[in-house]
Design a protein around this motif. Structure first.
Motif, PDB file in Angstrom:
ATOM      1  N   MET A  12       0.839  -1.181   0.000  1.00  0.00           N
ATOM      2  CA  MET A  12       0.000   0.000   0.000  1.00  0.00           C
ATOM      3  C   MET A  12       0.883   1.243   0.000  1.00  0.00           C
ATOM      4  SD  MET A  12      -3.128   0.920   2.476  1.00  0.00           S
ATOM      5  CE  MET A  12      -2.088   0.493   3.832  1.00  0.00           C
ATOM      6  N   GLU A  58      -6.206   3.874  16.583  1.00  0.00           N
ATOM      7  CA  GLU A  58      -5.726   2.842  15.654  1.00  0.00           C
ATOM      8  C   GLU A  58      -5.022   1.731  16.444  1.00  0.00           C
ATOM      9  OE1 GLU A  58      -5.738   1.193  13.080  1.00  0.00           O
ATOM     10  OE2 GLU A  58      -4.460   2.003  11.491  1.00  0.00           O
ATOM     11  N   ASP A  59      -5.043   0.527  15.906  1.00  0.00           N
ATOM     12  CA  ASP A  59      -4.361  -0.571  16.586  1.00  0.00           C
ATOM     13  C   ASP A  59      -2.841  -0.478  16.421  1.00  0.00           C
ATOM     14  OD1 ASP A  59      -4.442  -1.158  13.868  1.00  0.00           O
ATOM     15  OD2 ASP A  59      -5.314  -3.151  14.094  1.00  0.00           O
ATOM     16  N   ILE A  60      -2.404  -0.401  15.164  1.00  0.00           N
ATOM     17  CA  ILE A  60      -0.959  -0.404  14.919  1.00  0.00           C
ATOM     18  C   ILE A  60      -0.631   0.498  13.730  1.00  0.00           C
ATOM     19  CG2 ILE A  60      -1.132  -2.549  13.554  1.00  0.00           C
ATOM     20  CD1 ILE A  60       1.662  -3.317  14.704  1.00  0.00           C
ATOM     21  N   ASP A 108       2.041   1.076  10.938  1.00  0.00           N
ATOM     22  CA  ASP A 108       3.159   0.371  10.304  1.00  0.00           C
ATOM     23  C   ASP A 108       3.822   1.325   9.302  1.00  0.00           C
ATOM     24  OD1 ASP A 108       4.846  -1.566   9.303  1.00  0.00           O
ATOM     25  OD2 ASP A 108       3.307  -2.691   8.254  1.00  0.00           O
ATOM     26  N   THR A 109       3.386   1.330   8.039  1.00  0.00           N
ATOM     27  CA  THR A 109       3.958   2.284   7.076  1.00  0.00           C
ATOM     28  C   THR A 109       3.437   3.700   7.340  1.00  0.00           C
ATOM     29  OG1 THR A 109       2.186   2.025   5.458  1.00  0.00           O
ATOM     30  CG2 THR A 109       4.047   0.500   5.276  1.00  0.00           C
ATOM     31  N   GLY A 110       2.259   3.792   7.926  1.00  0.00           N
ATOM     32  CA  GLY A 110       1.646   5.098   8.184  1.00  0.00           C
ATOM     33  C   GLY A 110       0.669   5.508   7.093  1.00  0.00           C
ATOM     34  N   THR A 133      -2.209   4.122   5.908  1.00  0.00           N
ATOM     35  CA  THR A 133      -3.636   4.069   6.251  1.00  0.00           C
ATOM     36  C   THR A 133      -4.033   5.308   7.039  1.00  0.00           C
ATOM     37  OG1 THR A 133      -3.466   1.667   6.420  1.00  0.00           O
ATOM     38  CG2 THR A 133      -5.415   2.678   7.393  1.00  0.00           C
ATOM     39  N   LYS A 139       4.859   0.794  15.233  1.00  0.00           N
ATOM     40  CA  LYS A 139       5.882  -0.129  14.712  1.00  0.00           C
ATOM     41  C   LYS A 139       6.776   0.631  13.745  1.00  0.00           C
ATOM     42  CE  LYS A 139       5.019  -3.711  11.933  1.00  0.00           C
ATOM     43  NZ  LYS A 139       4.490  -5.046  11.513  1.00  0.00           N
ATOM     44  N   PHE A 187       5.922  -9.191  13.134  1.00  0.00           N
ATOM     45  CA  PHE A 187       4.487  -9.193  12.870  1.00  0.00           C
ATOM     46  C   PHE A 187       3.754  -9.470  14.170  1.00  0.00           C
ATOM     47  CE2 PHE A 187       0.365  -9.990  11.202  1.00  0.00           C
ATOM     48  CZ  PHE A 187       0.296  -9.057  10.171  1.00  0.00           C
ATOM     49  N   ILE A 188       2.925  -8.520  14.567  1.00  0.00           N
ATOM     50  CA  ILE A 188       2.302  -8.526  15.886  1.00  0.00           C
ATOM     51  C   ILE A 188       0.864  -9.031  15.789  1.00  0.00           C
ATOM     52  CG2 ILE A 188       1.896  -7.083  17.947  1.00  0.00           C
ATOM     53  CD1 ILE A 188       4.806  -6.967  16.902  1.00  0.00           C
ATOM     54  N   ASP A 240      -4.595  -9.180  13.913  1.00  0.00           N
ATOM     55  CA  ASP A 240      -4.716 -10.492  13.279  1.00  0.00           C
ATOM     56  C   ASP A 240      -3.619 -10.774  12.264  1.00  0.00           C
ATOM     57  OD1 ASP A 240      -5.694  -8.554  11.293  1.00  0.00           O
ATOM     58  OD2 ASP A 240      -6.276 -10.335  10.160  1.00  0.00           O
TER      59      ASP A 240
HETATM   60  P1  IMP Z   1      -0.057   0.921   7.658  1.00  0.00           P
HETATM   61  O1  IMP Z   1       1.059   0.216   6.940  1.00  0.00           O
HETATM   62  O2  IMP Z   1       0.472   1.836   8.736  1.00  0.00           O
HETATM   63  O3  IMP Z   1      -0.967   1.610   6.701  1.00  0.00           O
HETATM   64  O4  IMP Z   1      -0.887  -0.196   8.413  1.00  0.00           O
HETATM   65  C1  IMP Z   1      -1.974  -0.778   7.809  1.00  0.00           C
HETATM   66  C2  IMP Z   1      -2.658  -1.792   8.672  1.00  0.00           C
HETATM   67  O5  IMP Z   1      -1.940  -3.006   8.542  1.00  0.00           O
HETATM   68  C3  IMP Z   1      -2.733  -1.560  10.170  1.00  0.00           C
HETATM   69  O6  IMP Z   1      -3.796  -0.737  10.554  1.00  0.00           O
HETATM   70  C4  IMP Z   1      -2.961  -2.972  10.636  1.00  0.00           C
HETATM   71  O7  IMP Z   1      -4.330  -3.320  10.539  1.00  0.00           O
HETATM   72  C5  IMP Z   1      -2.144  -3.779   9.661  1.00  0.00           C
HETATM   73  N1  IMP Z   1      -0.845  -4.161  10.253  1.00  0.00           N
HETATM   74  C6  IMP Z   1       0.368  -3.577  10.072  1.00  0.00           C
HETATM   75  N2  IMP Z   1       1.324  -4.197  10.782  1.00  0.00           N
HETATM   76  C7  IMP Z   1       0.702  -5.197  11.440  1.00  0.00           C
HETATM   77  C8  IMP Z   1       1.151  -6.205  12.369  1.00  0.00           C
HETATM   78  O8  IMP Z   1       2.322  -6.314  12.763  1.00  0.00           O
HETATM   79  N3  IMP Z   1       0.188  -7.060  12.824  1.00  0.00           N
HETATM   80  C9  IMP Z   1      -1.127  -6.987  12.462  1.00  0.00           C
HETATM   81  N4  IMP Z   1      -1.576  -6.061  11.599  1.00  0.00           N
HETATM   82  C10 IMP Z   1      -0.687  -5.185  11.103  1.00  0.00           C
END
Ligand code: IMP
Ligand code: MG
Length: 170
Positions: free
Chosen positions: A70, A95-97, A99-101, A103, A127, A148-149, A155
């Protein structure tokens, strides 16, 4: 896949209370709208809002990403939008987590367009390993370097969400 305990439930609950206390004092005398990002946020959101001592209003948003990677430039679709008006209101996005930022960046953009008075971010896990879009997290539960958490709502292919502790897949 093997899972390894990363953050036990007692530590999660303690930290959630601390975040809730900070939010309660920062927003004293106001009524923030808390918006949870589905699905991973469910348990964190439920625990957090019940520890907050000031009145709040609650809503949810759901965003789905397409493709394997993404990017902040596009591949995201909102499958559930905010339903209450946030025009002129203080918003806390939960937000739960992160990751790339990507979302979060998309959702922020959308909430700004809806005319929120202010938007702060509360994330259970920050993360750092794969961050691409800079996002400033105002209320952060835990910082994790990599991995991976799963558990406590998080999930892997819809599995492990029900675990009461936060674990890392090996
Ligand atoms: P983004 O990369 O910050 O856009 O994260 C997108 C979404 O990926 C997060 O809101 C989570 O739902 C999912 N995600 C990213 N890293 C993890 C992980 O380590 N465990 C579970 N879900 C994750
Ligand atoms: Mg999520």
């Amino acid at each position: 896949m093997e899972k390894e305990l990363l953050i036990p439930r007692e530590t999660i609950q303690r930290r959630v209370k601390e975040l809730a206390n900070r939010i309660s004092s920062d927003y004293e005398g106001r009524e923030p709208v808390l918006i949870g990002i589905l699905n991973g946020v469910i348990f964190f959101f439920a625990d957090l809002v019940r520890e907050i001592s000031i009145p709040t209003r609650l809503d949810f948003i759901r965003a789905r990403s397409y493709g394997s990677e993404m990017t902040s430039s596009g591949t995201i679709r909102f499958t559930k939008d905010v339903e209450i008006s946030i025009q002129g209101k203080p918003v806390i996005l939960v937000e739960d987590i992160v990751d790339t930022g990507a979302t979060l960046a998309h959702i922020l953009e959308r909430l700004v367009r809806k005319g929120a008075e202010s938007i702060r971010i509360c994330a259970l896990i920050d993360k750092l390993e794969r961050r691409k879009v800079a996002v400033s997290i105002d209320y952060c539960g835990f910082q994790v370097e990599e991995g991976f958490i799963v558990g406590y709502g998080l999930d892997y292919d819809e599995k492990y969400r029900h675990l009461p502790d936060i674990c890392v897949l090996k």
